[in-house]
Design an enzyme around this catalytic site. Structure first.
Site, mmCIF file in Angstrom:
data_model
loop_
_atom_site.group_PDB
_atom_site.id
_atom_site.type_symbol
_atom_site.label_atom_id
_atom_site.label_comp_id
_atom_site.label_asym_id
_atom_site.label_seq_id
_atom_site.Cartn_x
_atom_site.Cartn_y
_atom_site.Cartn_z
ATOM 1 N N LYS A 61 39.436 40.517 31.790
ATOM 2 C CA LYS A 61 39.240 40.062 33.281
ATOM 3 C C LYS A 61 40.072 38.767 33.528
ATOM 4 O O LYS A 61 40.035 38.097 32.452
ATOM 5 C CB LYS A 61 37.703 39.648 33.172
ATOM 6 C CG LYS A 61 37.204 39.233 34.683
ATOM 7 C CD LYS A 61 35.620 38.988 34.780
ATOM 8 C CE LYS A 61 35.217 38.537 36.298
ATOM 9 N NZ LYS A 61 33.631 38.477 36.085
ATOM 10 N N SER A 136 31.272 41.207 39.798
ATOM 11 C CA SER A 136 32.607 40.740 40.007
ATOM 12 C C SER A 136 33.747 41.163 39.206
ATOM 13 O O SER A 136 34.681 41.069 39.066
ATOM 14 C CB SER A 136 33.041 38.929 39.862
ATOM 15 O OG SER A 136 32.552 38.666 38.764
ATOM 16 N N SER A 160 27.576 40.351 37.272
ATOM 17 C CA SER A 160 28.854 40.644 37.150
ATOM 18 C C SER A 160 29.516 41.575 36.036
ATOM 19 O O SER A 160 30.631 42.248 36.309
ATOM 20 C CB SER A 160 29.919 39.478 37.088
ATOM 21 O OG SER A 160 29.878 39.009 38.542
HETATM 22 N N1 GLN Z 1 27.040 38.600 42.404
HETATM 23 C C1 GLN Z 1 26.841 37.224 41.793
HETATM 24 C C2 GLN Z 1 27.502 35.921 42.467
HETATM 25 O O1 GLN Z 1 28.015 36.316 43.463
HETATM 26 C C3 GLN Z 1 26.996 37.115 40.508
HETATM 27 C C4 GLN Z 1 28.394 36.972 40.201
HETATM 28 C C5 GLN Z 1 28.720 36.851 38.650
HETATM 29 O O2 GLN Z 1 28.025 37.356 37.884
HETATM 30 N N2 GLN Z 1 29.718 36.281 38.339
HETATM 31 O O3 GLN Z 1 27.301 34.916 42.297
#
Ligand code: GLN
Length: 438
Positions: A61, A136, A160
């Protein structure tokens, strides 16, 4: 096949379907030294002195530092930032001869649910083209799902890793907070972030976890978690499974999960009960003030002097919302209203989850209570929040949880979330592996 041959076939698939063909858009950058590195690994394999990850081809990532590569966080802010060092997880992967194939697409600075907030375009869902891959860690999950690599690393702050793993039909682990060193991960929300593996099978997730986990002097809160790969195949006996009581709007999803649990019960004689966790419906409202405040603080270094461009000048709407929100909430006169309240609620949720594990060995729920939307489809922020409703409570509490494929609805993959107590990754893998065999 040698590592080099397998690498070449993955590169061919990337060439065919990442920017062209199916336009998965999983990768932001490929490792130009991969061919050379693959040859070296093959030599080691031949000589019989290779590490535990020899032959594994791994995508990373774009918020994890890999020396010489671009950890852009899929943002214009760090578009030209070249990492000067390896994150601890990368160092460990290299020591075991894992081969890094490239950096993957993601929601900008890991802020998002669908992969659509990337400054470099959304990631297409390889198993359901035209639908979002989830976020994400969109590119990491899509690259594994699209057979462009063997495994990947993602990061999970509120879901994410698990959310995109669920939508892309792969396995994704959010380790217990403190299992894996965060050194070299670009923070989203430091009290919640964890790096974790994304793989095609539970045993591969266990393998990669065993390598990356452990106490690290460079991350003061890291503790590590003990696992034993050889024991992963053992079906644990006398397991008490708690099915989370939660109103999942899409009943088809809950039904699919219930069916899976029923099958495991019949096969292994596990005991099943419903389990209620008080305050779980407050998780989203608790999660966001904490994320906003921590993210605001984490992004202050992107002032355009040391790293790339000034974040507020070039970032997307979602990142800006969080920075402005975080700056407002952080003001002294607001503190009691949002942030301290959120910290209190976090304690309550953590306590409820702790109590639940006095009654059961694992808790099971859908990973995501809804199916993914189509890329570009406008959905409200309230609907977006729903994606993490069942994953973010686990980050708030610090437990470990894994998403494994449970089936499909309208040919879209649906994931099942298995949650275990803190630092019980070994048990989690055993239970997940048992489900995989059902
Ligand atoms: N969807 C969640 C957010 O927008 C989690 C994102 C993540 O785990 N990095 O904060």
């Amino acid at each position: 096949m040698t590592t080099l041959e397998r690498l070449k076939s993955y590169l061919k698939e990337i060439e065919k379907n990442d920017k062209k063909g199916n336009k998965i858009n999983a990768f932001l950058q490929l490792n130009l030294r991969a061919i050379e590195e693959a040859k070296k690994i093959d030599e080691k394999i031949k000589k019989g002195n290779s590490g535990k990850l020899a032959g594994k081809i791994i995508a990373i990532k774009a918020n994890i530092n890999v020396n010489g590569m671009n950890a852009s966080c899929a943002s214009k802010t760090l578009e030209n930032y070249k990492s000067p060092y390896d994150a601890t997880v990368i160092k460990k992967i290299r020591e075991e001869d894992g081969l890094i194939i490239g950096m993957t697409n993601m929601d900008e600075f890991a802020c998002g649910w669908s992969g659509e907030t990337s400054a470099f375009g959304a990631t297409n869902n390889p198993k359901a083209l035209g639908f979002v891959s989830g976020g994400s860690s969109s590119g990491s999950c899509a690259s594994v799902s699209a057979k462009m690599c063997d495994m990947a690393l993602g990061s999970d702050t509120g879901g994410s890793i698990r959310v995109p793993a669920s939508h892309c039909g792969v396995v994704g682990l959010k380790p217990s907070y403190g299992s894996v060193s965060r050194y070299g991960l670009i923070d989203m929300s430091m009290s919640l972030d964890q790096i974790g593996p994304i793989t095609k099978s539970v045993s591969d997730a266990a393998l990669l976890f065993e390598i990356i986990n452990g106490k690290d002097e460079k991350d003061a809160v890291s503790l590590g978690s003990r696992t034993n790969l050889k024991e992963i195949e053992k079906v644990p006996k006398n397991i008490k499974v708690g099915i989370l009581e939660f109103k999942v709007k899409d009943e088809r999803i809950q039904k699919l999960i219930d069916k899976k649990v029923e099958e495991a019960k019949n096969k292994y004689g596990w005991k099943i009960q419903k389990i209620k966790i008080d305050y779980i419906d407050l998780a989203i409202a608790t999660y966001f003030p904490i994320v906003y405040v921590e993210f605001f603080s984490a992004t202050r270094k992107f002032d355009g002097r040391r790293y790339g461009k000034r974040i507020e000048e070039v970032c997307g709407e979602e990142v800006l919302r969080r920075i402005l929100g975080g700056s407002e909430i952080s003001k002294a006169e607001q503190a009691g209203r949002y942030y301290y309240l959120a910290l209190k609620a976090r304690k309550l949720i953590e306590e409820e989850i702790r109590k639940a594990f006095k009654k059961v060995d694992c808790i099971i729920s859908p990973t995501v209570p809804r199916l993914p939307h189509k890329i570009g489809e406008k959905i409200s922020i309230g609907e977006m929040f729903q994606y993490d409703a069942l994953t973010c409570p686990i980050n708030l509490a610090g437990n470990c949880a894994i998403s494994i494929p449970a089936g499909e609805i309208n040919r879209i993959p649906v994931g099942m979330q298995i949650i275990c107590d803190k630092f019980q990754e070994q048990k989690l893998f055993q239970i997940a592996r048992s489900f995989e065999k059902v």
